[in-house]
Design a protein around this motif. Structure first.
Motif, PDB file in Angstrom:
ATOM      1  N   GLN A 206      36.726   7.800  49.368  1.00  0.00           N
ATOM      2  CA  GLN A 206      36.339   7.028  49.535  1.00  0.00           C
ATOM      3  C   GLN A 206      34.721   6.716  50.580  1.00  0.00           C
ATOM      4  OE1 GLN A 206      36.926   3.509  49.003  1.00  0.00           O
ATOM      5  NE2 GLN A 206      34.888   3.113  49.145  1.00  0.00           N
ATOM      6  N   ALA A 207      35.054   8.099  51.331  1.00  0.00           N
ATOM      7  CA  ALA A 207      33.660   8.256  52.419  1.00  0.00           C
ATOM      8  C   ALA A 207      33.179   8.915  51.702  1.00  0.00           C
ATOM      9  CB  ALA A 207      34.254   8.886  53.876  1.00  0.00           C
ATOM     10  N   ALA A 208      33.108   9.964  50.874  1.00  0.00           N
ATOM     11  CA  ALA A 208      32.314  10.624  49.719  1.00  0.00           C
ATOM     12  C   ALA A 208      31.141   9.192  48.836  1.00  0.00           C
ATOM     13  CB  ALA A 208      32.728  10.991  49.587  1.00  0.00           C
ATOM     14  N   GLU A 209      31.832   8.748  48.323  1.00  0.00           N
ATOM     15  CA  GLU A 209      31.269   7.597  47.845  1.00  0.00           C
ATOM     16  C   GLU A 209      30.430   6.649  48.308  1.00  0.00           C
ATOM     17  OE1 GLU A 209      34.547   5.928  45.625  1.00  0.00           O
ATOM     18  OE2 GLU A 209      35.450   7.177  44.724  1.00  0.00           O
ATOM     19  N   ASP A 210      31.045   6.264  49.259  1.00  0.00           N
ATOM     20  CA  ASP A 210      30.289   5.185  50.271  1.00  0.00           C
ATOM     21  C   ASP A 210      28.721   5.300  50.547  1.00  0.00           C
ATOM     22  OD1 ASP A 210      32.621   3.676  50.489  1.00  0.00           O
ATOM     23  OD2 ASP A 210      33.274   3.856  52.213  1.00  0.00           O
ATOM     24  N   LEU A 211      28.958   7.450  51.447  1.00  0.00           N
ATOM     25  CA  LEU A 211      27.903   7.595  51.142  1.00  0.00           C
ATOM     26  C   LEU A 211      26.733   7.709  50.460  1.00  0.00           C
ATOM     27  CD1 LEU A 211      26.726   9.222  53.666  1.00  0.00           C
ATOM     28  CD2 LEU A 211      27.281  11.226  53.428  1.00  0.00           C
ATOM     29  N   MET A 212      27.062   8.714  48.629  1.00  0.00           N
ATOM     30  CA  MET A 212      26.655   8.874  48.255  1.00  0.00           C
ATOM     31  C   MET A 212      25.919   7.651  47.373  1.00  0.00           C
ATOM     32  SD  MET A 212      26.738  11.581  46.744  1.00  0.00           S
ATOM     33  CE  MET A 212      25.977  11.468  45.445  1.00  0.00           C
ATOM     34  N   ALA A 213      26.389   6.244  47.770  1.00  0.00           N
ATOM     35  CA  ALA A 213      25.885   4.884  47.883  1.00  0.00           C
ATOM     36  C   ALA A 213      24.773   4.380  48.467  1.00  0.00           C
ATOM     37  CB  ALA A 213      26.492   3.917  47.688  1.00  0.00           C
ATOM     38  N   GLN A 214      24.700   4.641  49.684  1.00  0.00           N
ATOM     39  CA  GLN A 214      24.116   4.975  50.638  1.00  0.00           C
ATOM     40  C   GLN A 214      22.748   5.647  50.551  1.00  0.00           C
ATOM     41  OE1 GLN A 214      25.646   5.110  54.473  1.00  0.00           O
ATOM     42  NE2 GLN A 214      27.549   3.592  53.704  1.00  0.00           N
TER      43      GLN A 214
ATOM     44  N   PHE B 172      40.034  16.274  56.471  1.00  0.00           N
ATOM     45  CA  PHE B 172      39.140  15.444  56.087  1.00  0.00           C
ATOM     46  C   PHE B 172      37.884  15.967  55.751  1.00  0.00           C
ATOM     47  CE2 PHE B 172      35.549  12.803  56.268  1.00  0.00           C
ATOM     48  CZ  PHE B 172      35.606  12.021  55.983  1.00  0.00           C
ATOM     49  N   ASP B 173      37.794  17.219  56.761  1.00  0.00           N
ATOM     50  CA  ASP B 173      36.475  17.885  55.948  1.00  0.00           C
ATOM     51  C   ASP B 173      36.317  18.758  55.185  1.00  0.00           C
ATOM     52  OD1 ASP B 173      34.954  17.335  58.337  1.00  0.00           O
ATOM     53  OD2 ASP B 173      34.748  18.676  58.760  1.00  0.00           O
ATOM     54  N   GLU B 174      37.888  19.588  54.889  1.00  0.00           N
ATOM     55  CA  GLU B 174      38.049  20.000  53.403  1.00  0.00           C
ATOM     56  C   GLU B 174      37.863  19.080  51.974  1.00  0.00           C
ATOM     57  OE1 GLU B 174      41.367  23.828  53.894  1.00  0.00           O
ATOM     58  OE2 GLU B 174      41.587  22.079  54.091  1.00  0.00           O
ATOM     59  N   PHE B 175      38.453  18.000  52.287  1.00  0.00           N
ATOM     60  CA  PHE B 175      38.009  17.602  51.229  1.00  0.00           C
ATOM     61  C   PHE B 175      37.465  16.486  50.818  1.00  0.00           C
ATOM     62  CE2 PHE B 175      44.026  16.831  52.194  1.00  0.00           C
ATOM     63  CZ  PHE B 175      43.617  17.351  50.624  1.00  0.00           C
ATOM     64  N   PHE B 176      36.317  16.075  51.792  1.00  0.00           N
ATOM     65  CA  PHE B 176      35.800  15.602  52.125  1.00  0.00           C
ATOM     66  C   PHE B 176      34.286  15.712  51.650  1.00  0.00           C
ATOM     67  CE2 PHE B 176      31.239  14.415  53.948  1.00  0.00           C
ATOM     68  CZ  PHE B 176      31.122  12.934  53.669  1.00  0.00           C
ATOM     69  N   TYR B 177      34.469  17.700  51.094  1.00  0.00           N
ATOM     70  CA  TYR B 177      33.070  17.813  50.932  1.00  0.00           C
ATOM     71  C   TYR B 177      33.469  18.961  49.430  1.00  0.00           C
ATOM     72  CZ  TYR B 177      31.221  18.911  55.246  1.00  0.00           C
ATOM     73  OH  TYR B 177      30.608  18.622  57.069  1.00  0.00           O
ATOM     74  N   LEU B 178      34.693  18.836  49.351  1.00  0.00           N
ATOM     75  CA  LEU B 178      35.064  18.973  47.824  1.00  0.00           C
ATOM     76  C   LEU B 178      34.666  17.437  46.984  1.00  0.00           C
ATOM     77  CD1 LEU B 178      36.513  19.866  45.415  1.00  0.00           C
ATOM     78  CD2 LEU B 178      38.685  19.095  45.875  1.00  0.00           C
ATOM     79  N   GLN B 179      34.838  16.474  47.611  1.00  0.00           N
ATOM     80  CA  GLN B 179      34.975  15.644  47.052  1.00  0.00           C
ATOM     81  C   GLN B 179      33.086  14.909  46.945  1.00  0.00           C
ATOM     82  OE1 GLN B 179      37.204  13.586  45.380  1.00  0.00           O
ATOM     83  NE2 GLN B 179      38.488  15.160  45.455  1.00  0.00           N
ATOM     84  N   LEU B 180      32.529  15.075  48.165  1.00  0.00           N
ATOM     85  CA  LEU B 180      30.709  15.333  47.528  1.00  0.00           C
ATOM     86  C   LEU B 180      30.280  15.868  47.115  1.00  0.00           C
ATOM     87  CD1 LEU B 180      28.813  13.619  49.136  1.00  0.00           C
ATOM     88  CD2 LEU B 180      29.247  14.539  50.940  1.00  0.00           C
ATOM     89  N   GLY B 181      30.741  16.979  46.364  1.00  0.00           N
ATOM     90  CA  GLY B 181      29.980  18.116  45.402  1.00  0.00           C
ATOM     91  C   GLY B 181      30.658  17.867  44.653  1.00  0.00           C
TER      92      GLY B 181
END
Length: 834
Positions: free
Chosen positions: A798-806, A365-374
């Motif tokens: 989905q987690a990255a999109e939610d965090l960016m929206a908030q 999850f971390d590997e994917f999450f930081y990539l997507q958030l970036g």
């Protein structure tokens, strides 16, 4: 098939392992609802999930009943819905099993002692009094020392933190302890017994080989174990005598390994290259790095053995207490993620398989999450950039272009054009990817955008990866732009110096509105007067820097990228998560499905009969040979020999042409023109024909040694036929014996859907091979798999999109911002706004 549901209060628990295996096999075989011995896949899952006992937590019980209902509907679901349902079930199964099998809370008045199943995660307490700092050099880490640290540096392991994030590549499960009489061939186990007999001696046939023989016995039986040591150190009498003292008769020893048949008799069993550990006389619970537990297996290098790396990791594990978990607690709770320190500890030395699965899920999850958030942050930054190039979606030039088109645009093309024209009106530069299957009409969509840029007084550029494709685009554009009274030029590596100078001058003055070309477009001498739109075709064949160089030819120009290689959604998210994506998912009307058949080499005469029939009816044929990457000369030779063989021996009555990558640009152009004009009936070609050659009269594609191609590439090649109204055929010659090759090629027989084919290609060969490893741009994941971890990728996105929206600037999460900058840069080799 229908069945009454069992009473959940009396039902026995399902076979968890069999459930996981069924889900894994269904995913590997393409979600085809496989037929088992008794039930189809969906029937087995539905019945099994109804057997979840009602005494699990209410939320779990309700969830599994809903899943059971959905599996009853599985045959009617789409491919995507089947995949998501299987992924969801595979992800939640371990947690439900844990909640069901969790032991009851001990009574407050009478505690029940239990023996530990495995060794402590971290070595005994007296070793953990001093917690090493995360940036402590390994040469100063207790138990490592300068020499081992020097060897570990070969693996780029320099600090304690480096060790913690150096994940195992595999595991050996020694956690299962059995009696000697219960040894089963093929299982990995641990046995504990006393030494009955021991011997250690130099081989009489090889003085550098030492043989180590040990007979262990317990109450149930005995087993003979052997190990072999090469080197003069072990043939030394002093070392051999020391081993005899260590393994003296009566000593209690634990042995772990893979059970196999021994050479001492047909019914005798032994352990292959066993791990051995001497236990103390009190037979205390095993406290070992190796014995009685799930053992990590790391990638090694010269001078770094398994034991060295495992002991170094054990020494570093107390430092997990210093790790700060940058993920917001609410996010961890929402997605049931382990805390980071616990996940790091369990990924190295897991307590059991369930803990390993949870730890891996968190770290993937971390590997994917930081990539997507970036990527989302990068897209945010792109949207904040300003451009003066705002283009009108209507105008006289666009109207004239629509009128001269001899065909009607499909609804999908119209939808994508609307997306593009909307982007071109915005104050921030467009960055959009258009995906479309072979023959879906991406080029005309790109030309609409180019015409809009030229209409507003700007210049356009269209860059393609090969000269053949660039020339094909140029030829189409000349046909259209001549009617619009607009000049267009072609710039490739083969362009003559005088012509090149003329193009450079006309481009710099603004006289030339549109330039088509290859990498030649990004050379320093190429200067645009007013670049408004850059179009990049087959963009994954260009590196990130090459695409950036084209953008730098203008002042924040709009960028439109295209690909005719359908990309599975996981790959699209990983490669293009920072882009807006449009998909042309509709073929022009009148296209017939291409009849695809897999043939063996002995069936080639049947293929020739079909070719002869089609050519006699005025049709044309491609014969494609595989690329021999190791030798262009061999590739050239095979193409020339095949063309000569077909022309003289098989089809002397027809004209057989030749096309290969070592021809000059003029020679390629002549070969393609002759084929397009019908002068050549059969064209023998290497994979240079994969993209760019458009001959609607061609109805047969014969691909030799099709087993050597990837499915996505076969689909691209197949797309060269079926472009007219006549029925077309694709014949795949399979020279390889084996189930894997047959299964892969059968996908081509069964499907015309490029996205499904690329998904299956990724499952068979991996994402790097699907895209081509040289310019794929894939991030380097330590744990994550785009094939096996798709569900975690969607969850992370989905987690990255939610965090960016908030919190778009991540102001409330400074640790997360800092970690993002570090992790994204390491994954993608680039920086991200922090």
């Amino acid at each position: 098939m229908t069945s009454s549901s069992p009473n959940p209060d009396t039902a026995t628990p399902p076979d968890w392992t069999r459930l996981q295996q069924a889900l894994a096999v269904e995913a590997d075989r393409g979600f085809n609802n496989l037929q088992g011995k008794q039930y189809r896949f969906h029937e087995f899952l539905s019945l099994s999930l109804h057997q979840i006992p009602a005494d699990v937590p209410t939320g779990d019980y309700d969830r599994w009943q809903r899943l059971a209902q959905r599996f009853r509907e599985y045959p009617d679901l789409s491919y995507g819905d089947r995949r998501h349902l299987v992924a969801e079930t595979r992800q939640t199964l371990p947690r439900t099993r844990l909640s069901y099998e969790a032991p009851p809370e001990p009574s407050p008045t009478k505690a029940v002692p239990t023996a530990p199943r495995t060794a402590p995660l971290i070595a005994p307490t007296h070793h953990t009094a001093i917690i090493p700092h995360l940036d402590l050099p390994l040469s100063k880490l207790n138990g490592v020392g300068p020499r081992s640290a020097q060897n570990l540096a070969k693996l780029n392991l320099l600090t304690v933190q480096d060790l913690l994030y150096y994940y195992p590549r595999d595991y050996i499960d020694y956690a299962r302890q059995v009696n000697i009489r219960d040894l089963e061939e093929g299982s990995t186990v641990t046995v504990v017994g006393s030494v009955k007999r021991f011997n250690c001696f130099t081989s009489p046939k090889n003085k550098k080989l030492t043989i180590f023989e040990l007979v262990l016995r317990d109450r149930s039986g005995e087993v003979k174990l052997s190990r072999f040591f090469a080197g003069t150190r072990y043939s030394n009498r002093g070392w051999q005598e020391s081993q005899k003292r260590i393994y003296a008769p009566g000593t209690t020893v634990a042995a772990s390994g893979l059970v196999k048949l021994s050479t001492y008799g047909p019914s005798c069993k032994t352990l292959q290259d066993p791990e051995l550990e001497v236990l103390d006389r009190s037979n205390s619970p095993i406290e070992s790095l190796n014995i009685g537990r799930v053992l990590p297996v790391y990638s090694l290098t010269e001078g770094v053995g398994s034991d060295t790396l495992r002991r170094s990791v054990i020494a570093a594990l107390p430092a997990t207490q210093q790790l700060t978990d940058p993920l917001p607690p609410s996010l961890r709770e929402q997605y049931d993620l382990l805390p980071l320190p616990q996940a790091i500890s369990q990924i190295h030395f897991p307590d059991d398989g369930d803990q390993l699965a949870l730890a891996r899920c968190r770290l993937v999850f971390d590997e994917f999450f930081y990539l997507q958030l970036g990527m989302l942050r990068r897209r945010q930054r792109q949207r904040q950039e300003q451009t003066q190039i705002q283009l009108a979606p209507t105008g006289e030039l666009l109207d004239r272009f629509y009128q001269l088109l001899p065909f009607a645009l499909t609804q999908a093309q119209q939808r994508v054009i609307k997306d593009i024209l909307n982007d071109l009106q915005q104050p921030s530069p467009m960055n959009r990817l258009v995906q479309g299957d072979v023959g879906s009409g991406k080029t005309v969509v790109a030309v609409v955008a180019l015409v809009a840029a030229i209409q507003a007084g700007y210049q356009g550029a269209l860059m393609a990866p090969t000269e053949v494709l660039a020339e094909q685009h140029y030829r189409k554009l000349v046909d259209w732009f001549t009617l619009l009274h607009l000049p267009v030029e072609l710039l490739t590596g083969s362009t003559k110096a005088a012509k090149r100078r003329t193009i450079h001058n006309q481009l710099a003055t603004g006289e030339l509105p549109l330039l088509v070309g290859t990498h030649a477009l990004i050379q320093e001498a190429v200067t645009f007067n007013r670049l408004g739109l850059a179009v990049i075709d087959e963009q994954h064949r260009f590196g990130v820097q090459q695409r950036a160089l084209l953008q730098q030819k203008g002042n924040n120009p709009h960028v439109l990228t295209m690909t005719a290689t359908p990309i599975p959604r996981t790959l699209a998210l990983t490669l293009h998560g920072d882009l807006e994506v449009s998909q042309i998912d509709e073929l022009p009307p009148g296209r017939q499905a291409i009849q695809t058949t897999v043939l063996q080499g002995r069936d080639r005469p049947h293929a020739y009969t079909l070719i002869r029939r089609e050519v006699a009816q005025g049709r044309q044929v491609y014969v494609v040979l595989p690329l021999v990457e190791e030798s262009e000369k061999l590739d050239l030779k095979s193409a020339i020999e095949e063309q000569a063989h077909l022309q003289t021996k098989i089809f002397p009555e027809f004209t057989v042409g030749l096309l290969h990558g070592r021809m000059t640009s003029a020679e390629k152009d002549r070969a393609i023109t002759a084929f397009r004009d019908g002068e050549t009936a059969i064209l023998v070609s290497t994979t240079v024909v994969e993209v760019g050659v458009d001959v609607p009269n061609a109805t047969v594609m014969l691909i030799e040694e099709a087993d050597r191609f990837g499915l996505a590439q076969l689909h691209q090649l197949r797309g060269r036929v079926g472009r007219g109204a006549a029925q077309s055929y694709c014949l795949l010659i399979n020279n390889k014996k084996g189930d894997i090759a047959s299964q892969r090629l059968k996908v081509m027989e069964q499907s015309q859907d490029g996205f499904f084919i690329s998904e299956m290609d990724m499952r068979f060969r991996g994402p790097g091979e699907v895209l081509g490893t040289r310019q794929s741009g894939l991030p380097d994941f330590a744990l994550a798999s785009l094939v096996n971890d798709q569900d975690v990728l969607y969850m992370a996105r989905q987690a990255a999109e939610d965090l960016m929206a908030q919190d778009p600037q991540l102001q409330d999460w400074p640790d997360l911002r800092e970690t993002l900058a570090y992790r994204y840069q390491r994954l993608m080799g680039g920086s991200i706004l922090t």
